[in-house]
Design an enzyme around this catalytic site. Structure first.
Site, PDB file in Angstrom:
ATOM      1  N   ASP A   1      -0.097  -7.271   4.261  1.00 47.92           N
ATOM      2  CA  ASP A   1       0.075  -8.654   3.773  1.00 47.92           C
ATOM      3  C   ASP A   1       0.624  -9.534   4.890  1.00 47.92           C
ATOM      4  OD1 ASP A   1      -0.603  -8.236   0.896  1.00 47.92           O
ATOM      5  OD2 ASP A   1       1.072  -6.831   1.043  1.00 47.92           O
TER       6      ASP A   1
ATOM      7  N   LYS B   1       4.175 -17.935   5.386  1.00 47.17           N
ATOM      8  CA  LYS B   1       5.225 -18.954   5.550  1.00 47.17           C
ATOM      9  C   LYS B   1       6.321 -18.451   6.488  1.00 47.17           C
ATOM     10  CE  LYS B   1       4.499 -21.060   1.073  1.00 47.17           C
ATOM     11  NZ  LYS B   1       4.788 -20.919  -0.333  1.00 47.17           N
TER      12      LYS B   1
ATOM     13  N   ASP C   1      -6.694  -9.399   9.761  1.00 47.53           N
ATOM     14  CA  ASP C   1      -7.631 -10.522   9.871  1.00 47.53           C
ATOM     15  C   ASP C   1      -6.875 -11.830  10.109  1.00 47.53           C
ATOM     16  OD1 ASP C   1      -6.629  -9.987   7.263  1.00 47.53           O
ATOM     17  OD2 ASP C   1      -8.023 -11.451   6.410  1.00 47.53           O
TER      18      ASP C   1
ATOM     19  N   THR D   1     -14.210  -2.622   4.030  1.00 44.63           N
ATOM     20  CA  THR D   1     -13.744  -2.773   2.645  1.00 44.63           C
ATOM     21  C   THR D   1     -14.110  -4.163   2.118  1.00 44.63           C
ATOM     22  OG1 THR D   1     -11.615  -3.659   3.314  1.00 44.63           O
ATOM     23  CG2 THR D   1     -11.752  -1.273   3.059  1.00 44.63           C
ATOM     24  N   SER D   2     -14.040  -4.308   0.814  1.00 46.02           N
ATOM     25  CA  SER D   2     -14.324  -5.618   0.217  1.00 46.02           C
ATOM     26  C   SER D   2     -13.322  -6.635   0.763  1.00 46.02           C
ATOM     27  CB  SER D   2     -14.236  -5.534  -1.306  1.00 46.02           C
ATOM     28  OG  SER D   2     -13.164  -4.714  -1.671  1.00 46.02           O
TER      29      SER D   2
ATOM     30  N   GLU E   1     -11.927  -6.673   3.815  1.00 45.72           N
ATOM     31  CA  GLU E   1     -12.322  -7.103   5.160  1.00 45.72           C
ATOM     32  C   GLU E   1     -13.549  -8.007   5.098  1.00 45.72           C
ATOM     33  OE1 GLU E   1     -13.046  -3.909   7.905  1.00 45.72           O
ATOM     34  OE2 GLU E   1     -13.453  -5.291   9.554  1.00 45.72           O
TER      35      GLU E   1
HETATM   36  C1  LIG Z   1      -3.521  -6.934   1.781  1.00 45.29           C
HETATM   37  S1  LIG Z   1      -3.510  -5.402   0.986  1.00 45.29           S
HETATM   38  C2  LIG Z   1      -4.604  -4.388   1.965  1.00 45.29           C
HETATM   39  C3  LIG Z   1      -5.020  -3.125   1.267  1.00 45.29           C
HETATM   40  C4  LIG Z   1      -5.896  -2.151   2.067  1.00 45.29           C
HETATM   41  N1  LIG Z   1      -5.207  -1.660   3.248  1.00 45.29           N
HETATM   42  C5  LIG Z   1      -7.222  -2.768   2.429  1.00 45.29           C
HETATM   43  O1  LIG Z   1      -7.474  -2.947   3.616  1.00 45.29           O
HETATM   44  O2  LIG Z   1      -8.003  -3.074   1.516  1.00 45.29           O
HETATM   45  C6  LIG Z   1      -1.898  -4.773   1.438  1.00 45.29           C
HETATM   46  C7  LIG Z   1      -1.458  -3.621   0.556  1.00 45.29           C
HETATM   47  O3  LIG Z   1      -0.227  -3.108   1.047  1.00 45.29           O
HETATM   48  C8  LIG Z   1       0.608  -2.770  -0.072  1.00 45.29           C
HETATM   49  N2  LIG Z   1       1.986  -2.785   0.416  1.00 45.29           N
HETATM   50  C9  LIG Z   1       2.666  -3.851   0.902  1.00 45.29           C
HETATM   51  N3  LIG Z   1       3.891  -3.494   1.282  1.00 45.29           N
HETATM   52  C10 LIG Z   1       4.016  -2.161   1.036  1.00 45.29           C
HETATM   53  C11 LIG Z   1       5.066  -1.225   1.216  1.00 45.29           C
HETATM   54  N4  LIG Z   1       6.232  -1.602   1.732  1.00 45.29           N
HETATM   55  N5  LIG Z   1       4.867   0.052   0.855  1.00 45.29           N
HETATM   56  C12 LIG Z   1       3.673   0.437   0.331  1.00 45.29           C
HETATM   57  N6  LIG Z   1       2.627  -0.409   0.133  1.00 45.29           N
HETATM   58  C13 LIG Z   1       2.804  -1.688   0.481  1.00 45.29           C
HETATM   59  C14 LIG Z   1       0.291  -3.840  -1.084  1.00 45.29           C
HETATM   60  O4  LIG Z   1       0.618  -3.421  -2.399  1.00 45.29           O
HETATM   61  C15 LIG Z   1      -1.218  -4.029  -0.887  1.00 45.29           C
HETATM   62  O5  LIG Z   1      -1.963  -3.166  -1.726  1.00 45.29           O
END
Ligand SMILES: C[S@@+](CC[C@H](N)C(=O)[O-])C[C@H]1O[C@@H](n2cnc3c(N)ncnc32)[C@H](O)[C@@H]1O
Length: 253
Positions: free
Chosen positions: A149, A153, A185, A230-231, A233
């Site tokens: 993520d 901000k 990204d 992935t969807s 990306e």
């Molecule tokens: C933007 S998504 C990307 C998911 C995946 N890697 C993909 O490329 O489709 C980020 C993921 O990281 C998980 N996440 C964020 N912080 C985390 C943490 N501290 N421990 C485990 N998962 C975490 C979120 O729940 C989310 O599913």
């Protein structure tokens, strides 16, 4: 920031990189959870929150996978697309996905069941806590962090997962010469990640950038061919964003 809470622990003195989202499951996800979580989702002892990790807990990969094999850990595996794709192609490798989001874990369980995979395990936990104490030192062949993520901000930047502190945790769990693969990204976060890990004396950037000085211009790796599109990306590319990959090797001690 204080180093300890009033009770003498250092529980979550750093902000977490996720927010609580709805844990509601679709009928199919619920079925997958019911059928497969017992076997593939590792039930770990908790600390003070349900995504926390008891700091006294140490995972034994040979026990949870029922065999000795190289271990790949994906942090923030989302719906599990990358880990499932890789696990199906590398049955000789153990894959551990760490994710907090319940529907994402359910989706991953669904694919484990559909594809009859036996080399994937999931843990629902805050990844930095897993890397701090629960994963044994030097136990991981590859660590993957794909599309964390971005926390755009300024006041939220402290929530970003990849930081100098996280780099020290990654260094702890990786085998000597183990690889840390990252992708994002978001160009700004890509530079933050690169600068944080380039500055660590525990990693070598396998694709060092041209130029000299504190901030080299490049440093980006070619797209990791083991990372399925992935969807997530695809959406980023459709929106016109560029994906940056980074690959680091853990230096020997
Ligand atoms: C933007 S998504 C990307 C998911 C995946 N890697 C993909 O490329 O489709 C980020 C993921 O990281 C998980 N996440 C964020 N912080 C985390 C943490 N501290 N421990 C485990 N998962 C975490 C979120 O729940 C989310 O599913």
């Amino acid at each position: 920031m204080n180093s300890m809470n009033d009770d003498g622990t250092d529980f979550r003195r750093r902000p977490v990189s996720f927010v609580r989202r709805s844990a509601r499951l679709s009928t199919g996800q619920q079925r997958a959870w019911d059928n497969y979580s017992g076997r593939f989702l590792i039930d770990i002892p908790r600390g003070r929150a349900d995504t926390s990790v008891d700091p006294g807990y140490v995972l034994d990969p040979a026990v949870v996978f029922g065999r000795e094999a190289p271990l790949v850990v994906e942090v923030g595996s989302g719906a599990g697309e990358a880990v499932i794709h890789a696990a199906a192609r590398h049955p000789d490798v153990n894959f551990l996905a760490i994710e907090v989001y319940t529907p994402g874990l359910a989706q991953t369980l669904m694919q484990i069941g559909r594809q009859e995979l036996t080399n994937v395990r999931l843990i629902q936990a805050n990844a930095p806590e897993m890397l701090t104490t629960a994963l044994p030192a030097a136990s991981v062949r590859e660590l993957w962090v794909f599309f964390p993520d971005p926390w755009h901000k300024n006041r939220h930047h402290k929530r970003r997962l990849v930081s100098p502190h996280f780099a020290s945790l990654a260094a702890r769990v990786l085998e000597p010469a183990g690889l840390w693969r990252l992708a994002t990204d978001w160009a700004g976060y890509a530079r933050v990640m690169r600068n944080a890990v380039d500055a660590s004396d525990e990693f070598t950037n396998l694709h060092p950038g041209p130029g000299t000085g504190a901030v080299p211009a490049g440093g980006w790796a070619p797209r990791f061919e083991g990372r399925v599109m992935t969807s997530f990306e695809k959406k980023a590319l459709d929106a016109g964003r560029t994906v940056h990959d980074l690959t680091y090797r853990r230096k020997p001690d």
